[in-house]
Design a protein around this motif. Structure first.
Motif, PDB file in Angstrom:
ATOM      1  N   VAL A 183       0.863  -1.180   0.000  1.00 10.69           N
ATOM      2  CA  VAL A 183       0.000   0.000   0.000  1.00 10.69           C
ATOM      3  C   VAL A 183       0.903   1.235   0.000  1.00 10.69           C
ATOM      4  O   VAL A 183       1.744   1.386   0.888  1.00 10.69           O
ATOM      5  N   PRO A 184       0.752   2.134  -1.002  1.00 11.93           N
ATOM      6  CA  PRO A 184       1.565   3.349  -1.002  1.00 11.93           C
ATOM      7  C   PRO A 184       1.044   4.344   0.035  1.00 11.93           C
ATOM      8  O   PRO A 184      -0.149   4.614   0.115  1.00 11.93           O
ATOM      9  N   LEU A 185       1.961   4.873   0.853  1.00  8.87           N
ATOM     10  CA  LEU A 185       1.616   5.860   1.883  1.00  8.87           C
ATOM     11  C   LEU A 185       2.500   7.081   1.703  1.00  8.87           C
ATOM     12  O   LEU A 185       3.720   6.960   1.559  1.00  8.87           O
ATOM     13  N   LYS A 186       1.882   8.267   1.718  1.00  9.21           N
ATOM     14  CA  LYS A 186       2.626   9.520   1.588  1.00  9.21           C
ATOM     15  C   LYS A 186       3.119   9.941   2.970  1.00  9.21           C
ATOM     16  O   LYS A 186       2.323  10.072   3.897  1.00  9.21           O
ATOM     17  N   ALA A 187       4.439  10.150   3.082  1.00 11.68           N
ATOM     18  CA  ALA A 187       5.063  10.451   4.370  1.00 11.68           C
ATOM     19  C   ALA A 187       5.708  11.837   4.352  1.00 11.68           C
ATOM     20  O   ALA A 187       6.474  12.152   3.441  1.00 11.68           O
ATOM     21  N   GLN A 188       5.388  12.642   5.352  1.00 11.72           N
ATOM     22  CA  GLN A 188       6.005  13.955   5.544  1.00 11.72           C
ATOM     23  C   GLN A 188       6.778  13.906   6.853  1.00 11.72           C
ATOM     24  O   GLN A 188       6.182  13.773   7.923  1.00 11.72           O
ATOM     25  N   VAL A 189       8.100  13.980   6.778  1.00  9.93           N
ATOM     26  CA  VAL A 189       8.950  13.867   7.964  1.00  9.93           C
ATOM     27  C   VAL A 189       8.929  15.173   8.747  1.00  9.93           C
ATOM     28  O   VAL A 189       9.024  16.255   8.173  1.00  9.93           O
ATOM     29  N   LYS A 190       8.810  15.053  10.057  1.00  9.74           N
ATOM     30  CA  LYS A 190       8.852  16.204  10.960  1.00  9.74           C
ATOM     31  C   LYS A 190       9.931  15.976  12.001  1.00  9.74           C
ATOM     32  O   LYS A 190      10.178  14.847  12.429  1.00  9.74           O
ATOM     33  N   THR A 191      10.561  17.052  12.406  1.00  3.48           N
ATOM     34  CA  THR A 191      11.636  16.994  13.397  1.00  3.48           C
ATOM     35  C   THR A 191      11.197  17.777  14.626  1.00  3.48           C
ATOM     36  O   THR A 191      10.529  18.814  14.503  1.00  3.48           O
ATOM     37  N   SER A 192      11.564  17.303  15.816  1.00  3.07           N
ATOM     38  CA  SER A 192      11.105  17.899  17.070  1.00  3.07           C
ATOM     39  C   SER A 192      11.492  19.359  17.195  1.00  3.07           C
ATOM     40  O   SER A 192      12.525  19.791  16.683  1.00  3.07           O
ATOM     41  N   GLU A 193      10.627  20.089  17.892  1.00  2.50           N
ATOM     42  CA  GLU A 193      10.874  21.505  18.157  1.00  2.50           C
ATOM     43  C   GLU A 193      11.358  21.730  19.574  1.00  2.50           C
ATOM     44  O   GLU A 193      12.190  22.577  19.817  1.00  2.50           O
ATOM     45  N   THR A 194      10.794  20.984  20.510  1.00  2.00           N
ATOM     46  CA  THR A 194      11.156  21.173  21.918  1.00  2.00           C
ATOM     47  C   THR A 194      11.302  19.817  22.595  1.00  2.00           C
ATOM     48  O   THR A 194      10.706  18.822  22.177  1.00  2.00           O
ATOM     49  N   TYR A 195      12.097  19.802  23.650  1.00  3.49           N
ATOM     50  CA  TYR A 195      12.294  18.600  24.448  1.00  3.49           C
ATOM     51  C   TYR A 195      12.687  19.066  25.841  1.00  3.49           C
ATOM     52  O   TYR A 195      13.580  19.895  25.996  1.00  3.49           O
TER      53      TYR A 195
END
Length: 145
Positions: free
Chosen positions: A44-56
């Protein structure tokens, strides 16, 4: 480090991890597409948008799940529709953990906790173990497509 470089690091970690897991990954061409990758899970093709953390802060990390042009004149924050993006691989730069969040079409951010809140609440809390990037979490998303 600027946000563009942090985003590139997150994309590289996500790509490496997906390839390591045996997930076929197809990259977009150019910089104006809503998804960074197309991945195949259970064919199944899935569209992925990578996100990187802003705060920790040691207990939790926050991911902005929007596309932002607020740094430009007349810029806006855009929520990704379900048609644009199926899931968000999320990379925490402090812990180097990768998570996967299914796009509901209404999300602008998600907080993922490493520890229980001080009030010990568990209902409605997004714990890291529930979002860890693995074949099982990706399989669950592919079943909803």
């Amino acid at each position: 480090m600027d946000t563009k470089r942090l985003g590139n690091i997150g994309e590289a970690y996500a790509l490496a991890r997906l390839v390591e897991m045996g997930i076929p990954v197809y990259q977009q061409f150019g910089d104006n597409e809503p998804a960074d990758y197309i991945i195949l899970v259970d064919n199944v093709p899935l569209k992925a948008q990578v996100k990187t953390s802003e705060t920790y802060d040691g207990d939790k990390t926050i991911f902005d799940l929007t596309s932002s042009t607020v740094h430009r004149k007349n810029g806006v924050k855009h929520k990704y529709s379900k048609e644009e993006v199926d899931l968000f691989p999320c990379y925490d730069v402090k812990t180097k953990e990768l998570f996967v969040v299914e796009n509901t079409g209404e999300m602008s951010a998600i907080t993922i906790r490493y520890t229980k809140p001080k009030n010990n609440q568990t209902k409605g809390i997004n714990f890291y173990t529930d979002y860890a990037l693995c074949v099982e979490t990706l399989h669950g998303i592919s079943l909803t497509k």
